[in-house]
Write an enzyme that holds these catalytic residues in place. Structure first.
Site, PDB file in Angstrom:
ATOM      1  N   TRP A 102      11.580 -38.606 -38.605  1.00  0.00           N
ATOM      2  CA  TRP A 102      12.022 -38.960 -37.123  1.00  0.00           C
ATOM      3  C   TRP A 102      11.809 -40.185 -36.876  1.00  0.00           C
ATOM      4  O   TRP A 102      12.511 -40.748 -36.246  1.00  0.00           O
ATOM      5  CB  TRP A 102      11.359 -37.676 -36.064  1.00  0.00           C
ATOM      6  CG  TRP A 102      11.863 -36.550 -36.523  1.00  0.00           C
ATOM      7  CD1 TRP A 102      10.939 -35.352 -37.046  1.00  0.00           C
ATOM      8  CD2 TRP A 102      12.980 -36.046 -36.802  1.00  0.00           C
ATOM      9  NE1 TRP A 102      11.693 -34.221 -37.257  1.00  0.00           N
ATOM     10  CE2 TRP A 102      12.971 -34.345 -37.081  1.00  0.00           C
ATOM     11  CE3 TRP A 102      14.382 -36.416 -36.568  1.00  0.00           C
ATOM     12  CZ2 TRP A 102      14.137 -33.736 -37.205  1.00  0.00           C
ATOM     13  CZ3 TRP A 102      15.535 -35.407 -36.834  1.00  0.00           C
ATOM     14  CH2 TRP A 102      15.342 -34.016 -37.267  1.00  0.00           C
ATOM     15  N   ASP A 169       8.474 -40.424 -28.692  1.00  0.00           N
ATOM     16  CA  ASP A 169       9.186 -39.258 -29.013  1.00  0.00           C
ATOM     17  C   ASP A 169       8.203 -38.132 -29.175  1.00  0.00           C
ATOM     18  O   ASP A 169       7.591 -37.947 -29.941  1.00  0.00           O
ATOM     19  CB  ASP A 169      10.055 -39.492 -30.361  1.00  0.00           C
ATOM     20  CG  ASP A 169      10.664 -38.102 -30.867  1.00  0.00           C
ATOM     21  OD1 ASP A 169      10.655 -37.139 -30.286  1.00  0.00           O
ATOM     22  OD2 ASP A 169      11.360 -38.242 -31.947  1.00  0.00           O
ATOM     23  N   LYS A 193      12.008 -27.935 -29.343  1.00  0.00           N
ATOM     24  CA  LYS A 193      10.745 -27.861 -30.099  1.00  0.00           C
ATOM     25  C   LYS A 193       9.458 -26.871 -29.065  1.00  0.00           C
ATOM     26  O   LYS A 193       9.021 -26.094 -29.731  1.00  0.00           O
ATOM     27  CB  LYS A 193      10.072 -29.061 -30.559  1.00  0.00           C
ATOM     28  CG  LYS A 193      11.093 -29.643 -31.520  1.00  0.00           C
ATOM     29  CD  LYS A 193      11.198 -29.273 -32.942  1.00  0.00           C
ATOM     30  CE  LYS A 193      12.152 -29.472 -33.765  1.00  0.00           C
ATOM     31  NZ  LYS A 193      12.455 -31.118 -33.630  1.00  0.00           N
TER      32      LYS A 193
HETATM   33  C1  LIG Z   1      13.404 -32.164 -34.290  1.00  0.00           C
HETATM   34  C2  LIG Z   1      12.983 -33.479 -33.641  1.00  0.00           C
HETATM   35  C3  LIG Z   1      13.635 -34.759 -33.586  1.00  0.00           C
HETATM   36  C4  LIG Z   1      15.380 -34.431 -33.681  1.00  0.00           C
HETATM   37  O1  LIG Z   1      15.723 -33.501 -32.466  1.00  0.00           O
HETATM   38  P1  LIG Z   1      17.259 -33.305 -32.361  1.00  0.00           P
HETATM   39  O2  LIG Z   1      17.174 -32.783 -30.915  1.00  0.00           O
HETATM   40  O3  LIG Z   1      17.492 -32.157 -33.236  1.00  0.00           O
HETATM   41  O4  LIG Z   1      18.201 -34.467 -32.133  1.00  0.00           O
HETATM   42  C5  LIG Z   1      13.443 -35.652 -33.324  1.00  0.00           C
HETATM   43  N1  LIG Z   1      12.086 -36.027 -33.230  1.00  0.00           N
HETATM   44  C6  LIG Z   1      11.295 -35.187 -33.594  1.00  0.00           C
HETATM   45  C7  LIG Z   1       9.672 -35.550 -33.448  1.00  0.00           C
HETATM   46  C8  LIG Z   1      11.660 -33.997 -33.833  1.00  0.00           C
HETATM   47  O5  LIG Z   1      10.826 -32.943 -33.972  1.00  0.00           O
END
Ligand SMILES: *Cc1c(COP(=O)(O)O)cnc(C)c1O
Length: 352
Positions: A102, A169, A193
């Site tokens: 990511w 993030d 998540k």
């Molecule tokens: C799953 C994930 C993403 C991607 O998320 P989307 O909402 O599917 O774009 C980005 N960063 C992390 C840390 C993730 O676990």
């Protein structure tokens, strides 16, 4: 129906109580005899949902004065680009710590607006640890990192001490533990998540960034657009925000983030203890960087794989196959996963 122990890496397990309430609102929302799926997002009933969702984020994370909270679409993957657009300023350069798939994707998006300087990376070790001992350059507009590496099972144990604006993030560990929001200029997280169902992306932003010398930002990518319009510049992902709100209500009811953090630490302690004790298993992530959310491990004896797979499936465990880029197993233990589900997995590991 037999209870499934849901270790899904995302979209995540949600509390049964939340699922039930969310299901009811599809039929009859707020006693309106209308479904939440068929009412205006500008109706008083939905505006109240949005307001409560934002208020709960602020309350649970103790968001300080001078910060705004909003919901947008596009997932964390659009957040990679949006964070760059909103944070790039005079230097046209941004520092990134590369701790996994990511982060790597986030780095690739910077090119649209400036240059990404990768100041530390664990890529050469297939991201099995969090890099340490790096220097953060002061001629970059911001530092970006990924607090929890969903695929590789590593997690920053401390917030980097950054002399430049900090962007994170937090998709896979937001609301799992206490954080000091005042250390950040921008936090973003895809809802699916640890917050709610897919469709909404949460942004927590220091208002001060809007008065910086930013580049020209397309309307929908400008976080200020969504803040100014209370996340209703256009039609928001109504249902995702509604269920996220229910989940935050639930989190508050069980005692907030502090109570949840204790449960998460207990789950991690139980599972890592078995991984370390049982010679048939080995953890993938460096011990000091282990994630409380996503636990990655492998079998030491590959010949046991078929038997182990058969056993955990028979125990109604779901979703522990590792990501294709790393193999082995990954047990994702988001907030709603009960300690009892971890005990079931550990019992299977013991019986192998
Ligand atoms: C799953 C994930 C993403 C991607 O998320 P989307 O909402 O599917 O774009 C980005 N960063 C992390 C840390 C993730 O676990």
């Amino acid at each position: 129906m037999a209870k499934v122990h849901n270790y899904s890496a995302g979209p995540c397990i949600l509390p049964q109580e939340v699922i039930k309430e969310a299901a009811d609102a599809v039929i009859n929302f707020d006693g309106l005899n209308l479904s939440i799926l068929e009412i205006s997002h500008r109706s008083a009933n939905f505006v109240a949902v949005m307001d409560e969702a934002v208020a709960l984020v602020k309350e649970l994370l103790e968001v300080p004065e001078g910060y705004s909270v909003c919901f947008a679409q596009g997932g964390a993957s659009l957040g990679f680009l949006m964070s760059a657009y909103n944070m790039i300023a005079d230097n046209k350069k941004a520092a990134y710590i590369n701790t996994g798939t990511w982060s790597d994707k986030a780095i690739k998006e910077v090119g649209a607006v400036g240059e990404a300087v990768v100041i530390a990376s664990s890529k050469d070790d297939n991201y099995n640890h969090i890099p340490k001992g790096y220097t953060i350059p002061t001629d970059c507009d911001y530092l970006h990192y990924t607090s929890n590496n969903t695929i590789f099972g590593t997690q920053f144990q401390e917030i980097p001490n950054s002399p430049i604006p900090l962007v994170c993030d937090m998709s896979s560990d937001i609301f799992s533990k206490k954080i000091d929001v005042s250390k950040f200029d921008l936090i973003y997280a895809g809802a699916q998540k640890n917050l709610g169902p897919a469709g909404a992306t949460l942004y927590i932003v220091k208002d001060e960034i809007f008065s910086r010398n930013r580049i020209k930002i397309p309307t929908m990518l400008d976080i200020e657009t969504h803040v100014k319009k209370d996340s209703m510049f256009n039609t928001p992902p109504v249902y995702s925000i509604y269920v996220s709100m229910l989940n935050l209500r639930h989190l508050k009811k069980i005692g907030g983030i502090e109570a949840q953090q204790k449960i998460n630490e207990e789950k991690a302690r139980i599972l890592y203890a078995e991984i370390d004790r049982n010679p048939l298993f080995k953890g993938v992530a460096a011990e000091e960087d282990r994630s409380t959310m996503n636990v990655t491990f492998v079998l030491t004896d590959e010949s046991k794989q078929a038997k182990f797979d058969e056993m955990w499936k028979a125990a109604n465990i779901s979703g522990i196959k590792g990501h294709r880029s790393i193999g082995g197993y990954r047990a994702s233990m988001y907030n709603a996963l009960p300690v009892s589900s971890v005990q079931v997995l550990v019992d299977v590991m013991k019986a192998l």
